[in-house]
Write a protein that holds these residues in place. Structure first.
Motif, PDB file in Angstrom:
ATOM      1  N   GLY A  42       0.783  -1.243   0.000  1.00 19.24           N
ATOM      2  CA  GLY A  42       0.000   0.000   0.000  1.00 19.24           C
ATOM      3  C   GLY A  42       0.809   1.285   0.000  1.00 19.24           C
ATOM      4  N   TYR A  77      -0.441   3.605  -2.899  1.00 20.37           N
ATOM      5  CA  TYR A  77      -1.792   4.046  -2.526  1.00 20.37           C
ATOM      6  C   TYR A  77      -1.700   5.162  -1.467  1.00 20.37           C
ATOM      7  CZ  TYR A  77      -6.626   3.793  -0.962  1.00 20.37           C
ATOM      8  OH  TYR A  77      -7.918   4.115  -0.640  1.00 20.37           O
ATOM      9  N   ALA A  91      10.271   1.396  -3.754  1.00 19.04           N
ATOM     10  CA  ALA A  91       9.845   0.136  -4.365  1.00 19.04           C
ATOM     11  C   ALA A  91       9.761  -0.880  -3.229  1.00 19.04           C
ATOM     12  CB  ALA A  91      10.874  -0.290  -5.410  1.00 19.04           C
TER      13      ALA A  91
HETATM   14  N1  LIG Z   1      -5.409   1.731   2.446  1.00 19.64           N
HETATM   15  C1  LIG Z   1      -5.849   1.084   1.348  1.00 19.64           C
HETATM   16  N2  LIG Z   1      -7.178   1.048   1.097  1.00 19.64           N
HETATM   17  C2  LIG Z   1      -7.632   0.399  -0.005  1.00 19.64           C
HETATM   18  N3  LIG Z   1      -6.841  -0.241  -0.899  1.00 19.64           N
HETATM   19  C3  LIG Z   1      -5.519  -0.228  -0.687  1.00 19.64           C
HETATM   20  C4  LIG Z   1      -4.944   0.445   0.436  1.00 19.64           C
HETATM   21  N4  LIG Z   1      -3.627   0.279   0.387  1.00 19.64           N
HETATM   22  C5  LIG Z   1      -3.376  -0.440  -0.732  1.00 19.64           C
HETATM   23  N5  LIG Z   1      -4.502  -0.742  -1.364  1.00 19.64           N
HETATM   24  C6  LIG Z   1      -4.599  -1.532  -2.607  1.00 19.64           C
HETATM   25  O1  LIG Z   1      -3.632  -2.564  -2.519  1.00 19.64           O
HETATM   26  C7  LIG Z   1      -2.994  -2.807  -3.759  1.00 19.64           C
HETATM   27  C8  LIG Z   1      -1.477  -2.670  -3.602  1.00 19.64           C
HETATM   28  O2  LIG Z   1      -1.202  -1.339  -3.211  1.00 19.64           O
HETATM   29  P1  LIG Z   1       0.027  -0.506  -3.788  1.00 19.64           P
HETATM   30  O3  LIG Z   1       0.169  -0.660  -5.233  1.00 19.64           O
HETATM   31  O4  LIG Z   1      -0.104   0.849  -3.234  1.00 19.64           O
HETATM   32  O5  LIG Z   1       1.229  -1.299  -3.086  1.00 19.64           O
HETATM   33  P2  LIG Z   1       2.779  -0.942  -3.084  1.00 19.64           P
HETATM   34  O6  LIG Z   1       3.239  -1.153  -1.693  1.00 19.64           O
HETATM   35  O7  LIG Z   1       3.014   0.384  -3.669  1.00 19.64           O
HETATM   36  O8  LIG Z   1       3.352  -2.078  -4.004  1.00 19.64           O
HETATM   37  P3  LIG Z   1       4.713  -2.129  -4.859  1.00 19.64           P
HETATM   38  O9  LIG Z   1       5.844  -2.051  -3.915  1.00 19.64           O
HETATM   39  O10 LIG Z   1       4.658  -3.468  -5.527  1.00 19.64           O
HETATM   40  O11 LIG Z   1       4.666  -1.022  -5.831  1.00 19.64           O
HETATM   41  C9  LIG Z   1      -3.585  -1.823  -4.726  1.00 19.64           C
HETATM   42  O12 LIG Z   1      -4.604  -2.461  -5.433  1.00 19.64           O
HETATM   43  C10 LIG Z   1      -4.169  -0.737  -3.830  1.00 19.64           C
HETATM   44  O13 LIG Z   1      -5.286  -0.099  -4.422  1.00 19.64           O
END
Ligand SMILES: Nc1ncnc2c1ncn2[C@@H]1O[C@H](COP(=O)(O)OP(=O)(O)OP(=O)(O)O)[C@@H](O)[C@H]1O
Length: 498
Positions: A107, A110, A253
């Motif tokens: 997340g 997000y 990342a």
């Molecule tokens: N607080 C939240 N509420 C709703 N959905 C969420 C939340 N946090 C993350 N998500 C959902 O979870 C999924 C993964 O989130 P995100 O892409 O932000 O992860 P990340 O940590 O940036 O991953 P990566 O390191 O692989 O880029 C996405 O579909 C996102 O919409």
């Protein structure tokens, strides 16, 4: 956030657990291994044993698992809890940094960027423009905003706002502050512009579909907002202080297992893990050392990420770390929490980037000088007009009115404390333009008058006044010894050199 007497600021660590997402629900994985009672973060360390749990304490634990829960932390609430504080730091001249850390799919993007609901970057941007307007209206302060947006992919920095895919180099200033050479900075005029840069850069950022995340960021991204402020300290706008700060918004990342078969993914994963491991080592060194020891000997340069984050971690920055947690992964969540615990022990030494300025020669003097100049021009025009009514062209009249108008403007400027230096200088430069235009015209006319007057002089000197009759009537009217000598004086002394 700052202990103003000592200038020390601890890295504030926040944990945030996200809701279950598609693939987890499909796998029937619907329980959450994280709990957040009394602002603590507890993680069940084994899927099979409900007895074993580990408890951590951070600055705040943010529960975003279930929207229906009364403790649910929405995107808006996240901004109130973290963003606002950071904005205040920046407006007070402190460099600030928010970085999101966590395993892939936990997340981070997000939290920082948002999707349908704004993440921290858009929320901070929107608030900054609201503040910019109210500062101008109420506090006699100007806020200039600029941004840059870059990514670190496979240990190389790229400008996300450039059309070229050029590899950029990291360099250091004389004070050993790292920066990205040739990274473009764009001044912002409004929130929409900020958003268009953010979208443009995010689209260019390297992402790929992985098992854990359909759109996984394969690079670390750094969105920097540069805030330059001028605050006026007195009613005459003669003294002001300048504050400059950088707000760094970092979406790292995600760490992940590198046992993938795709070569490109494997290479990316290795680079990501290497930089995050170096970051972890630096966090450990810093958490064990005295904050006053300085950063000498700390291996920042072992990865591009840590080199660029040198100021944010262990340097001159108020820093918040958001540790994003997946609700279903035991090992990774525990490892994220341990990493975060180390970071929470680090204290940065912060300084306010402020300089006090008394306007050279002071604003009052500048205005008086300009007024004097204005007055001279007006008198000059009037005399010219008396001497030669032919010179009272429409153009002169317009320019004269313009000068009078500008004069009035300066008068009101001196008494209106809510007007800013920016406006003042804009008007001043407009006035300079008019004055220059006028002066050019005057010079042309003056030369003409002198030429005609010389002709008449010569006739008088030769004593042959009969020749005067050969001079056209309108040229004879020009003759006015007072005006003529004044013009010559001005031209000789080069008073109005253009
Ligand atoms: N607080 C939240 N509420 C709703 N959905 C969420 C939340 N946090 C993350 N998500 C959902 O979870 C999924 C993964 O989130 P995100 O892409 O932000 O992860 P990340 O940590 O940036 O991953 P990566 O390191 O692989 O880029 C996405 O579909 C996102 O919409």
């Amino acid at each position: 956030m700052t202990d103003s007497s000592s200038g020390l600021a601890r890295i504030k660590v926040f944990t945030r657990v996200r809701p279950l997402i598609g693939r987890e629900i499909e796998n029937g994985n619907n329980s959450c291994i994280v709990e957040m009672p009394d602002q603590h973060t507890t993680v069940w360390t084994s899927r099979h044993s409900t007895q074993e749990s580990k408890r951590f304490q951070f600055h705040r634990s943010l529960w975003s698992f279930e929207e229906s829960d009364p403790h649910y932390v929405s995107q808006d609430a996240l901004y109130q809890l973290i963003g606002q504080d950071m904005l205040n730091n920046c407006l007070n001249g402190y460099n600030s940094c928010i970085f999101a850390y966590g395993q892939t799919g936990s997340g981070k993007t997000y939290t920082m960027m948002g999707n349908k609901l704004d993440g921290l970057v858009p929320s901070l941007g929107r608030e900054l423009f609201i503040l910019k307007q109210s500062m101008l209206e109420k506090q006699n302060a100007l806020l200039h905003l600029k941004i840059s947006f870059c990514e670190i992919y496979n240990e190389v920095v790229y400008d996300l706002l450039s059309n070229d895919n050029v590899k950029l180099r990291v360099r250091e200033t004389k004070n050993h502050t790292p920066y990205v050479e040739n990274l473009q900075e764009f001044p912002l005029k409004d929130f929409e512009e900020l958003m268009s840069y953010l979208k443009r850069g995010s689209m260019k950022r390297k992402t790929a579909s992985t098992i854990a995340n359909k759109t996984s960021s394969r690079s670390h991204s750094i969105f920097t907002i540069i805030l330059q402020q001028e605050r006026y300290l007195d009613e005459n706008l003669t003294k002001h202080e300048k504050l400059e700060s950088h707000l760094r918004l970092v979406d790292l990342a995600g760490s992940e297992r590198t046992n993938v078969h795709n070569e490109a993914r494997f290479k990316e994963g290795s680079h990501i893990n290497k930089s995050l491991t170096t970051l972890g080592r630096i966090l450990t060194i810093l958490s064990n050392s005295s904050s006053r020891r300085g950063t000498k000997g700390i291996p920042y340069r072992e990865s591009v990420l840590t080199w660029l984050l040198k100021e944010s971690i262990g340097g001159n920055s108020q820093t918040a770390m958001i540790s994003c947690l997946s609700p279903t992964e035991h090992e990774e969540t525990l490892s994220t929490l341990r990493y975060s615990e180390t970071a929470s022990k680090i204290t940065n030494v912060v300084t306010q980037n402020k300089s006090k300025v008394e306007l050279e020669g002071d604003l009052q003097q500048l205005v008086s000088k300009q007024e004097e100049e204005n007055m001279k021009l007006l008198q000059f025009i009037e005399k010219l007009q008396k001497g030669d009514s032919g010179l009272s062209t429409k153009k002169y009249q317009v320019l004269r009115n313009r000068i009078k108008y500008e004069q009035k403007y300066i008068d009101s400027l001196m008494y209106k404390t809510n007007l800013t230096k920016k406006l003042y200088f804009e008007r001043m430069s407009a006035m300079e333009e008019y004055s220059n235009e006028l002066l050019k015209l005057i010079e042309v006319h003056n030369k003409d008058i002198i030429r005609k007057n010389r002709k008449i002089h010569e006739i008088f000197e030769q004593g042959d006044e009969t020749k005067l009759e050969q001079v056209p009537i309108n040229e004879k009217e020009v003759w006015d010894p007072q005006v003529s000598s004044m013009i010559e004086k001005y031209l000789d002394e080069d008073v109005y050199a253009l």
